[in-house]
Every structure is written in structure tokens, then in C-alpha cells.
Design an enzyme around this catalytic site. Structure first.
Site, short mmCIF file in Angstrom:
data_model
loop_
_atom_site.label_atom_id
_atom_site.label_comp_id
_atom_site.label_asym_id
_atom_site.label_seq_id
_atom_site.Cartn_x
_atom_site.Cartn_y
_atom_site.Cartn_z
N ASN A 53 0.51 -1.22 -0.02
CA ASN A 53 -0.03 -0.04 -0.10
C ASN A 53 0.83 1.06 -0.07
OD1 ASN A 53 0.62 -0.47 2.89
ND2 ASN A 53 -0.91 0.95 4.17
N GLU A 55 0.06 5.64 0.15
CA GLU A 55 -0.32 6.26 1.39
C GLU A 55 0.01 7.67 1.00
OE1 GLU A 55 -1.70 4.38 4.74
OE2 GLU A 55 -0.55 5.73 5.32
N GLU A 66 -3.47 -4.51 -2.66
CA GLU A 66 -4.12 -5.39 -3.99
C GLU A 66 -3.95 -4.30 -5.45
OE1 GLU A 66 -5.04 -4.66 -1.12
OE2 GLU A 66 -6.43 -5.93 -0.10
ZN ZN Z 1 -8.31 -1.65 -1.90
#
Ligand code: ZN
Length: 142
Positions: A53, A55, A66
Site C-alpha cells: 500500500n 498512502e 492489492e
Molecule cells: Zn483495497
């Protein structure tokens, strides 16, 4: 006698995929949530592609692990790829199945029977993608 469906991906391969997801979570950029997530996709061509991820201070621009992995997979192998299994892990050991946005994006590439594994401190849970996303948005007439 009812025939059992053969698993699409072995338990051993799923465990390895979950480990790869956990490893790539270390690369996450998550200064705001402190929730580091990694994802590993097993493609039908046998390749594994991972993502973490990323941010942003403008929270809505955050990219989940994902989708990060999927964008990388399409970039590397082209739009015909199909995903045979997905693993999602985080460093907080919380169960983290893909969020709704990721389920919708994954739906165009993940095989319906593909196992989605998300390990946590409470153990490892696996569900078929069609259980997680039974009715994705689709513009095609059926
Ligand atoms: Zn997600």
C-alpha cells in the site's frame, strides 16, 4: 458420491504466497495509518507479482496493496493476465480481506474460483473470490 473439486492452488503454494505478501508489506508507505499491507498475486502463467500500500496526505489518493500488485502485474505481463490466487497480509496481524474498491478492480482479472487468503494472528482464512465478490459491477450485457 459427490465429487470434491480439486483445489485450484495447493495449500503449500497459498502459504508461500501469504509469506510473500507479508514480506512486501515491509515496503509499504503508510505514515498516516501505520497499517502496512502487502499483496501477492499468483498469475495463471505461474508468475507471482507483489504490491504494497502507498498512502498519500490526500487520503483518498491512497493505493491499496492489492491494486498496487494488480497494476504492476498488468504493466509487466499485459492485459490478458488472469489471477489464480491472491494473498493479503499486514504487519498488524489483522485479518484483511481486500476492500470493496480492490474487489471491484480485481474482479476483471481474478478467476472466480481463485482462493483469496488473508492470514492474521487468529489464523489463516481462505475464501473463493466469488464468495468475496459475488456480483461485481459489469457493463457487459449478460
Ligand atoms: Zn483495497
Amino acid at each position: 458420491m459427490k465429487q470434491r473439486k480439486k483445489p485450484v492452488v495447493s495449500a503449500r503454494a497459498l502459504k508461500a504466497l501469504a509469506e510473500q505478501a507479508r514480506e512486501v508489506a515491509e515496503n509499504a508507505y503508510s505514515p498516516y495509518s501505520k497499517f502496512k499491507v502487502g499483496s501477492a498475486l499468483l498469475l495463471s502463467n505461474g508468475e507471482v507479482v507483489t504490491g504494497a500500500n502507498v498512502e498519500n496526505a490526500s487520503y483518498g489518493l491512497t493505493i491499496c496493496a492489492e491494486r498496487s500488485a494488480l497494476v504492476s502485474a498488468v504493466s509487466q505481463f499485459g492485459p490478458e493476465i488472469r489471477v489464480s490466487a491472491v494473498a493479503v497480509a499486514n504487519l498488524n496481524d489483522a485479518p484483511s480481506p481486500p476492500c470493496g474498491a480492490c474487489r471491484q478492480v480485481l474482479a476483471e482479472f481474478v478467476l472466480p474460483d481463485a482462493p483469496i487468503v488473508f492470514p492474521s494472528a487468529h489464523g489463516e482464512r481462505t475464501m473463493a473470490f466469488s464468495e468475496l465478490m459475488p456480483m461485481a459491477f459489469d457493463m457487459k450485457l449478460k
